[in-house]
Design a protein around this motif. Structure first.
Motif, PDB file in Angstrom:
ATOM      1  N   UNK A 414     106.831  40.279  87.975  1.00 40.97           N
ATOM      2  CA  UNK A 414     106.539  40.549  86.546  1.00 40.97           C
ATOM      3  C   UNK A 414     106.742  42.188  86.145  1.00 40.97           C
ATOM      4  N   UNK A 415     105.839  42.861  86.637  1.00 43.21           N
ATOM      5  CA  UNK A 415     105.745  44.160  86.554  1.00 43.21           C
ATOM      6  C   UNK A 415     107.156  45.088  86.687  1.00 43.21           C
ATOM      7  N   UNK A 416     108.016  44.388  87.469  1.00 45.86           N
ATOM      8  CA  UNK A 416     109.401  45.064  87.605  1.00 45.86           C
ATOM      9  C   UNK A 416     110.288  44.942  86.382  1.00 45.86           C
ATOM     10  N   UNK A 417     109.852  44.050  85.445  1.00 41.06           N
ATOM     11  CA  UNK A 417     110.546  44.094  84.301  1.00 41.06           C
ATOM     12  C   UNK A 417     110.885  45.244  83.388  1.00 41.06           C
ATOM     13  N   UNK A 418     109.413  45.946  83.484  1.00 45.61           N
ATOM     14  CA  UNK A 418     109.407  47.166  82.610  1.00 45.61           C
ATOM     15  C   UNK A 418     110.216  48.260  83.419  1.00 45.61           C
ATOM     16  N   UNK A 419     110.197  48.320  84.657  1.00 43.04           N
ATOM     17  CA  UNK A 419     111.288  49.115  85.548  1.00 43.04           C
ATOM     18  C   UNK A 419     112.566  49.013  84.977  1.00 43.04           C
ATOM     19  N   UNK A 420     112.913  47.725  84.807  1.00 39.15           N
ATOM     20  CA  UNK A 420     114.360  47.535  84.463  1.00 39.15           C
ATOM     21  C   UNK A 420     114.837  47.904  83.030  1.00 39.15           C
ATOM     22  N   UNK A 421     113.477  47.934  82.262  1.00 38.23           N
ATOM     23  CA  UNK A 421     113.785  48.395  80.645  1.00 38.23           C
ATOM     24  C   UNK A 421     113.868  49.929  80.891  1.00 38.23           C
ATOM     25  N   UNK A 422     113.486  50.462  81.644  1.00 43.86           N
ATOM     26  CA  UNK A 422     113.624  51.918  81.898  1.00 43.86           C
ATOM     27  C   UNK A 422     114.868  52.244  82.124  1.00 43.86           C
ATOM     28  N   UNK A 423     115.102  51.465  83.279  1.00 37.46           N
ATOM     29  CA  UNK A 423     116.866  51.711  83.735  1.00 37.46           C
ATOM     30  C   UNK A 423     117.591  51.499  82.693  1.00 37.46           C
ATOM     31  N   UNK A 424     117.370  50.300  81.816  1.00 37.80           N
ATOM     32  CA  UNK A 424     118.516  50.219  80.966  1.00 37.80           C
ATOM     33  C   UNK A 424     118.469  51.253  79.716  1.00 37.80           C
ATOM     34  N   UNK A 425     117.118  51.790  79.254  1.00 43.03           N
ATOM     35  CA  UNK A 425     117.109  52.864  78.509  1.00 43.03           C
ATOM     36  C   UNK A 425     117.762  54.105  78.849  1.00 43.03           C
ATOM     37  N   UNK A 426     117.876  54.384  80.371  1.00 44.71           N
ATOM     38  CA  UNK A 426     118.290  55.734  80.641  1.00 44.71           C
ATOM     39  C   UNK A 426     119.709  55.332  81.096  1.00 44.71           C
ATOM     40  N   UNK A 427     120.252  54.348  81.716  1.00 46.18           N
ATOM     41  CA  UNK A 427     121.649  54.165  82.028  1.00 46.18           C
ATOM     42  C   UNK A 427     122.537  53.863  80.646  1.00 46.18           C
TER      43      UNK A 427
END
Length: 491
Positions: A414-427
């Motif tokens: 579940x916590x990995x989803x926010x890391x994916x959001x950060x990756x989406x925002x930066x890439x």
């Protein structure tokens, strides 16, 4: 001056086109225009304008819509205006009633839009937009079994999962070094000397000497070395400090002759203050043999940027704004932004209380990394019946049950989803390099990024809502499809 538009939003089929056509109601820009609460915040935006004086300003929908288009398409200010001029769907998104081949505004207006629309206002729009999306989704979803009614006057039960984390949004600056900063400060002081001398050259017999050619040669002698020793760098820094000290003394003498700094432009005066502060900081670090100082300036053009120690692999230090973000139901919110480094664990209580104010209840669980799991935060969450993810404090038990192992694995997923959001925002949306140059415009650009991400999330959920019944997909797989769609769209 701001003129409020009283006209009601026009449907896409009534948008006038020069070639006798109609806009499609299922176009993504038409759908997104219906999701954003334009009218609710127009009065707050217009409060910054005089009702009588000045030329009429662009509407709130046009200002915010232009920033959303720029961030959504990932293009420059000039290209944004060209895309709006060529695309009738974008013109409809901005609130125009008919197609026009003329430029709606000058590209430089986007700078003013970022100055007029604060990051706080963007966050309010983001929250209201997500609330509107969630209400619409809940009304369209199939009704669930009604739970037992809560007793009157009792606190509502905890529901939902809240994810918290922090990241850094680097600014558009080159990697700073002490020698390079001093060299830039020296060149700026030389330009100011040239400007001031032209104002008082009749009172001086000759121009003050700056030794700029010798100073540049001393700088390049070390800067061009592939591996300069610490002794050579220290010697070069000492020389640059001496050159700047001489230049600042010349500037003081020239100012005394004129008895004022009025002749300097706002940009020149600001640069003089920044160069003076850089000289003070670098002199203190050189004399005390230190590598850091409080409020250290790392860029002359953007003095508000600070080094943020992250401790990540490959990027131990980043230079930009630090963000504290919360995420639930796939939507992200910008809770805290600062140019100075801060401990994100202190934001946990405020973020949870904000979640309660927004939803009306505390979350069932909070998913965070190790830095949030302090004794104080654990005790505070326990009092409110909130489960905080991670292993408990103390010595680990010899045996761990399969249920706890499964729970820990689910929490990490579940916590990995926010890391994916950060990756989406930066890439995908440019959060890895914020191109805005000013303090407040950078905050607005960062807040717009999260607003556009939530728009993209809603669009993917609408697509999934349409496809799942068609292909008879179970609701349990729906979230996985949405995450996969977002991952593909971010690349």
């Amino acid at each position: 001056m701001y003129r409020k538009e009283e006209s009601t939003p026009i449907p896409p089929e009534n948008f006038e086109l020069p070639f006798e056509g109609k806009l499609s109601s299922d176009n993504r820009w038409v759908i997104m225009a219906d999701l954003i609460p334009w009218k609710e915040f127009e009065s707050e935006y217009s409060s910054g304008f005089s009702p009588e004086m000045g030329a009429p300003a662009k509407s709130f929908r046009m200002a915010l819509g232009a920033l959303i288009i720029k961030e959504k398409l990932g293009i420059s200010d000039r290209e944004t205006v060209e895309q709006i001029r060529e695309n009738p769907y974008l013109q409809y998104f901005l609130g125009m009633s008919l197609y026009s081949n003329d430029m709606p505004f000058n590209p430089s207006m986007l700078v003013h839009f970022r100055e007029r629309i604060s990051g706080e206002l963007v966050n309010k729009v983001n929250q209201e937009m997500v609330r509107k999306m969630l209400d619409k989704t809940s009304s369209q979803s199939t009704p669930k079994k009604t739970a037992e009614p809560e007793e009157e006057g009792s606190e509502p039960k905890n529901r939902g999962k809240l994810i918290l984390d922090a990241t850094c949004a680097p600014g558009d600056i080159s990697y700073p070094t002490d020698l390079e900063l001093l060299n830039q400060a020296r060149k700026q002081t030389e330009k100011i000397i040239d400007f001031l001398y032209e104002q008082v050259k009749e009172q001086l017999s000759k121009k003050p000497r700056t030794y700029r050619e010798v100073a540049r040669k001393d700088y390049l002698e070390v800067a061009k070395k592939r591996r300069a020793s610490q002794k050579d760098r220290s010697k070069a820094i000492k020389k640059q400090l001496q050159y700047i000290k001489r230049n600042l003394a010349h500037i003081e003498q020239l100012v005394l002759l004129e008895s004022r700094l009025v002749n300097l432009s706002h940009r020149q005066y600001k640069m003089l203050l920044v160069a003076t502060e850089v000289y003070r900081q670098q002199l203190w670090m050189y004399e005390n043999k230190k590598q850091s100082i409080e409020d250290r300036i790392v860029s002359l053009s953007q003095p508000h940027i600070r080094p943020i120690v992250r401790g990540k692999a490959g990027k131990t230090v980043e230079f930009g704004a630090k963000l504290s973000v919360s995420c639930f139901d796939g939507y992200v919110f910008l809770d805290h932004i600062s140019w100075d480094n801060f401990n994100e664990s202190t934001d946990l209580k405020v973020q949870i209380e904000s979640f309660k104010d927004y939803t009306g209840y505390y979350p069932e669980s909070v998913h965070v990394d190790k830095i949030y799991r302090t004794r104080e935060n654990r005790a505070w969450c326990k009092e409110r019946g909130i489960r905080i993810s991670g292993v408990p404090l103390g010595r680990p038990p010899k045996t761990v049950s399969q249920e706890k192992k499964k729970q820990a694995k689910e929490d990490e997923g579940i916590r990995n989803s926010i890391e994916g959001k950060f990756g989406q925002a930066k890439r995908r949306f440019g959060l890895d390099r914020v191109m805005a140059k000013l303090n407040h415009t950078s905050v607005t650009a960062i807040a717009i990024t999260f607003l556009v991400m939530n728009l993209s999330t809603q669009m993917s959920q609408l697509l999934c809502t349409f496809l799942c019944p068609f292909f008879n997909i179970r609701p349990s797989i729906r979230s996985n499809i949405i995450d996969t769609y977002n991952l593909i769209a971010s690349r």
